[in-house]
Design a protein around this motif. Structure first.
Motif, PDB file in Angstrom:
ATOM      1  N   UNK A  71      44.593  40.607  31.194  1.00 24.04           N
ATOM      2  CA  UNK A  71      44.382  41.173  30.076  1.00 24.04           C
ATOM      3  C   UNK A  71      43.714  42.463  29.908  1.00 24.04           C
ATOM      4  N   UNK A  72      44.042  43.350  31.393  1.00 22.17           N
ATOM      5  CA  UNK A  72      43.941  44.641  31.176  1.00 22.17           C
ATOM      6  C   UNK A  72      42.218  44.922  31.652  1.00 22.17           C
ATOM      7  N   UNK A  73      41.465  44.106  31.206  1.00 26.24           N
ATOM      8  CA  UNK A  73      40.210  44.375  31.677  1.00 26.24           C
ATOM      9  C   UNK A  73      39.729  44.168  33.202  1.00 26.24           C
ATOM     10  N   UNK A  74      38.792  45.223  33.631  1.00 26.34           N
ATOM     11  CA  UNK A  74      38.427  44.815  34.882  1.00 26.34           C
ATOM     12  C   UNK A  74      36.816  45.262  35.061  1.00 26.34           C
ATOM     13  N   UNK A  75      36.164  44.355  35.590  1.00 26.15           N
ATOM     14  CA  UNK A  75      34.666  44.395  35.784  1.00 26.15           C
ATOM     15  C   UNK A  75      34.124  44.824  36.958  1.00 26.15           C
TER      16      UNK A  75
ATOM     17  N   UNK B 132      29.633  45.543  34.246  1.00 21.20           N
ATOM     18  CA  UNK B 132      30.278  46.741  33.472  1.00 21.20           C
ATOM     19  C   UNK B 132      31.927  46.461  33.290  1.00 21.20           C
ATOM     20  N   UNK B 133      32.564  47.270  32.478  1.00 29.64           N
ATOM     21  CA  UNK B 133      33.918  46.853  32.346  1.00 29.64           C
ATOM     22  C   UNK B 133      34.514  48.357  31.977  1.00 29.64           C
ATOM     23  N   UNK B 134      35.833  48.567  32.075  1.00 30.28           N
ATOM     24  CA  UNK B 134      36.421  49.874  32.166  1.00 30.28           C
ATOM     25  C   UNK B 134      37.471  50.201  30.886  1.00 30.28           C
TER      26      UNK B 134
END
Length: 243
Positions: free
Chosen positions: A10-14, A49-51
């Motif tokens: 989904x394009x999110x990285x944590x 955290x996320x990017x």
């Protein structure tokens, strides 16, 4: 709620933020209250955290990406139904259900109606009532009646939108507690703890938050879109630590 069995994240990285601590859950006074409410050792808050910019309409993508992220999988904690020990998720997630929980109520004056409606006396004491059960909860006071019994006389002092507010949900979870909860006679410990936790966080079947569904088993994802932080508040219903 997540179901387990990676694909597009989904394009999110944590990233896991173990250095972030939550004093509202670890202070001596709150620890004592959680022990009394049978929640100690079964409730936990974690930070990630996320990017990317968080967009609420993409909440399902966001949550699915969270559960599939390689920095989340070995760090997100939950309680084992069999052993009662803290474990990591340990399964691949295929499907999630994410519900928007409104956070428009920011003031504890939201609960003043408990005094106005004689559920709590001016002294702060909770008004007692005849014992009844709303499975699995014993109802022995007017506070638990207004929280649980839909056909009770004063249930409607909190509207359905009121009851969906995070502030209300957090308060209700603390009032109901765990399997061996010892209820308070006065309202202040519930209100004070709700306020502290709220402020702290604002700064193959179902596998998460548990394989067993229960009103007091919950997980809230509190998203700070400015700092791009995600706080996870988790609790699994059961018998909390007594020592």
């Amino acid at each position: 709620m997540a179901t387990g069995e990676l694909g597009d994240l989904g394009g999110y990285y944590f990233r896991f933020l173990p250095q972030k601590t939550f004093q509202s859950l670890s202070s001596k006074e709150i620890t004592s209250r959680l022990r009394q409410w049978s929640m100690l050792g079964r409730i936990k808050a974690q930070a990630f955290g996320f990017d990317q910019t968080f967009q609420s309409y993409r909440k399902d993508d966001f949550v699915m990406a969270f559960f599939k992220d390689p920095n989340v999988i070995p760090n997100l904690k939950l309680l084992s139904d069999s052993s009662g020990q803290w474990i990591i998720l340990g399964t691949e997630v295929k499907k999630i259900e994410a519900i928007n929980v409104p956070c428009t109520q920011l003031s504890m004056s939201f609960f003043h109606r408990l005094y106005d409606e004689d559920i709590v006396r001016d002294s702060g004491h909770i008004v007692k009532c005849l014992d009844s059960f709303c499975d699995p909860f014993l109802i022995s006071d007017e506070l638990r009646r207004v929280l649980l019994v839909e056909d009770s006389e004063k249930y409607e002092i909190f509207s359905q939108p009121d009851r969906e507010e995070f502030l209300f949900c957090l308060f209700k979870h603390l009032c109901l507690g765990g399997a061996l909860c010892q209820y308070e006679d006065v309202i202040s410990p519930y209100l004070e703890t709700t306020k502290l936790i709220y402020k702290d966080l604002d700064s193959a079947g179902m596998c998460y938050p548990s394989a067993k569904n229960h009103e007091q088993t919950f997980s809230y994802f509190i998203v700070d879109p400015i700092r791009r932080h995600l706080h996870v508040l988790y609790h699994c219903y059961g018998v909390g630590d007594m020592s």
